[in-house]
Design a protein around this motif. Structure first.
Motif, PDB file in Angstrom:
ATOM      1  N   LYS A  32     -34.458  -3.956   1.179  1.00 51.34           N
ATOM      2  CA  LYS A  32     -33.236  -4.139   1.954  1.00 51.34           C
ATOM      3  C   LYS A  32     -33.536  -4.097   3.455  1.00 51.34           C
ATOM      4  O   LYS A  32     -32.988  -4.886   4.227  1.00 51.34           O
ATOM      5  N   ALA A  33     -34.427  -3.189   3.840  1.00 55.43           N
ATOM      6  CA  ALA A  33     -34.786  -3.093   5.254  1.00 55.43           C
ATOM      7  C   ALA A  33     -35.438  -4.392   5.733  1.00 55.43           C
ATOM      8  O   ALA A  33     -35.144  -4.877   6.837  1.00 55.43           O
ATOM      9  N   LEU A  62     -25.016 -12.124  14.236  1.00 54.96           N
ATOM     10  CA  LEU A  62     -25.387 -11.313  13.067  1.00 54.96           C
ATOM     11  C   LEU A  62     -24.164 -11.042  12.191  1.00 54.96           C
ATOM     12  O   LEU A  62     -24.214 -11.202  10.969  1.00 54.96           O
ATOM     13  N   LEU A  88     -31.708  -9.798  11.544  1.00 59.50           N
ATOM     14  CA  LEU A  88     -31.724  -9.424  12.965  1.00 59.50           C
ATOM     15  C   LEU A  88     -32.593 -10.425  13.740  1.00 59.50           C
ATOM     16  O   LEU A  88     -32.212 -10.895  14.818  1.00 59.50           O
ATOM     17  N   ASP A  89     -33.749 -10.763  13.181  1.00 58.42           N
ATOM     18  CA  ASP A  89     -34.636 -11.734  13.831  1.00 58.42           C
ATOM     19  C   ASP A  89     -33.947 -13.095  13.956  1.00 58.42           C
ATOM     20  O   ASP A  89     -34.017 -13.746  14.997  1.00 58.42           O
ATOM     21  N   LEU A  92     -24.292 -12.598   8.423  1.00 57.80           N
ATOM     22  CA  LEU A  92     -24.631 -11.651   7.357  1.00 57.80           C
ATOM     23  C   LEU A  92     -23.718 -11.756   6.119  1.00 57.80           C
ATOM     24  O   LEU A  92     -24.207 -11.622   4.988  1.00 57.80           O
ATOM     25  N   ILE A 120     -32.650  -6.968   6.187  1.00 54.73           N
ATOM     26  CA  ILE A 120     -31.879  -6.743   7.409  1.00 54.73           C
ATOM     27  C   ILE A 120     -32.681  -7.167   8.633  1.00 54.73           C
ATOM     28  O   ILE A 120     -32.164  -7.805   9.555  1.00 54.73           O
ATOM     29  N   GLN A 121     -33.968  -6.828   8.619  1.00 56.08           N
ATOM     30  CA  GLN A 121     -34.808  -7.197   9.763  1.00 56.08           C
ATOM     31  C   GLN A 121     -34.870  -8.725   9.904  1.00 56.08           C
ATOM     32  O   GLN A 121     -34.839  -9.251  11.021  1.00 56.08           O
TER      33      GLN A 121
END
Lengths: 274, 92
Positions: free
Chosen positions: A226-227, A208, A234-235, A212, A230-231
């Motif tokens: 944005k969430a 990550l 992460l996935d 990123l 980010i998810q």
């Protein structure tokens, strides 16, 4: 021991995507590329270009293909990595890294070994149901002068025809709307390394942190968007094997790098865990 | 019960967390800071979500981990203070 101290990192979400001034008016984005055009787009519909004086249609189209399209995709909900990619087996292998590290060169060289180019510079992907899929990105490969000269000298006659036909680039030959993203390689240079190639599979948390910084981030003001972004990363870090690849020297060591990448990303290796 | 235990501590709504391998990764959407929590810290984070920090966390942790109560309380207070300072928790 209860520990959060040594593992704190700061990710700068505004670090990518701002290759030209970008403004938002409501749901409308305007990106002004100096000397080329002001591009405007909303959450759906066409991207409209307003060319600056003296800019040619070809320049405008190229700028759209090489950057604006990716930013529009990101604003509309598709995540986009600053990466090149090739097709390996039934999936896609992506190459991230800072500008100039050799992503396009690597993709082009792998294409000459039979792995069609999937994306150059921008790799859109979607996450869902535990799967990460690369989305088609129609863009020609753009090589640096050094790389183009290297391939022109070292390729066979048949391959030279491809280069000559497409000028400095070659269009991707892969065709599919989306394919599984099999692996990502984060490419870095280590000049003191000679021709040696160092490869390390990253644990998901480190993956990550490595990936990123290469995320395109145009739409970061809306919290929910944005969430979701980010998810998605992460996935991706959980589902996709990510390798740190460091190599030294110049293009004379390219074949060593290609051998390593091919071994690393062959379909048989996709099930290997760190 | 420590002073921290009596306060209602909740995950900050701008924090996204996910287990990645051996660590729990927290990302704060407002500060763009990323944190890796080890197994013990991740368990505390989970307990904070379950009971909002109003229960006796140290009693639960003492049962789950073979640790001295005095050290545990000190560690816990330091940890929750750090989470608060980083705005990963809201305290009411």
């Amino acid at each position: 021991m209860i520990d959060i101290g040594p593992s704190l990192h700061v990710w700068r979400s505004g670090g990518r995507g701002a290759f030209a001034p970008a403004h938002r008016r409501g749901a409308q984005w305007i990106i002004d590329v100096p000397g080329i055009a002001a591009f405007s787009f909303g959450l759906r519909g066409a991207v409209v270009a307003h060319p600056h004086r003296g800019a040619g249609a070809r320049q405008v189209r190229e700028t759209f293909g090489r950057g604006i399209r990716a930013l529009a995709l990101q604003a509309r909900g598709t995540e986009v990595l600053h990466a090149s990619a090739v097709v390996v087996g039934d999936g896609v292998v992506g190459f991230c890294g800072r500008s100039g590290v050799g992503k396009s060169t690597l993709a082009y060289a792998l294409a000459l070994r039979g792995h069609p180019v999937w994306a150059d510079d921008s790799l859109p992907f979607r996450s869902g149901a535990g799967r990460i899929r690369a989305v088609g990105a129609d863009a020609p490969i753009r090589l640096t002068k050094t790389s183009a000269f290297y391939f022109a000298r070292s390729c066979s006659g048949k391959q030279r025809v491809v280069l000559a036909a497409a000028g400095p680039g070659v269009r991707r030959r892969a065709s599919a709307a989306s394919r599984p993203l099999h692996a990502l390689c984060v490419i870095g240079r280590r000049p003191a390394n000679g021709g040696r190639v160092e490869v390390r599979r990253l644990a998901p948390a480190h993956a990550l942190l490595a990936v990123l910084p290469h995320a395109l981030c145009l739409e970061m003001e809306e919290r929910a968007r944005k969430a979701r972004m980010i998810q998605a990363y992460l996935d991706l870090s959980r589902e996709v094997p990510v390798f740190a690849v460091r190599f030294g020297g110049g293009l004379e060591h390219l074949n060593s790098l290609l051998d390593v990448v091919e071994r690393l990303t062959s379909p048989a290796r996709q099930t290997v865990r760190p | 019960m420590s002073p921290q235990d009596r306060l209602a501590m909740r995950h900050h709504p701008d924090v996204i967390g996910q287990q990645l391998g051996d660590v729990l990764v927290l990302i704060h959407l407002s500060t763009d800071r990323i944190y890796e929590l080890n197994a013990t810290a991740a368990r505390i984070w989970e307990l904070l979500r379950e009971n909002g920090g109003t229960g006796d966390l140290s009693a639960v942790l003492e049962r789950e981990f073979a640790v001295d109560r005095g050290h545990l309380r000190a560690d816990l207070e330091g940890f929750t203070a750090r989470l608060s300072a980083e705005r990963l928790l809201t305290i009411r």
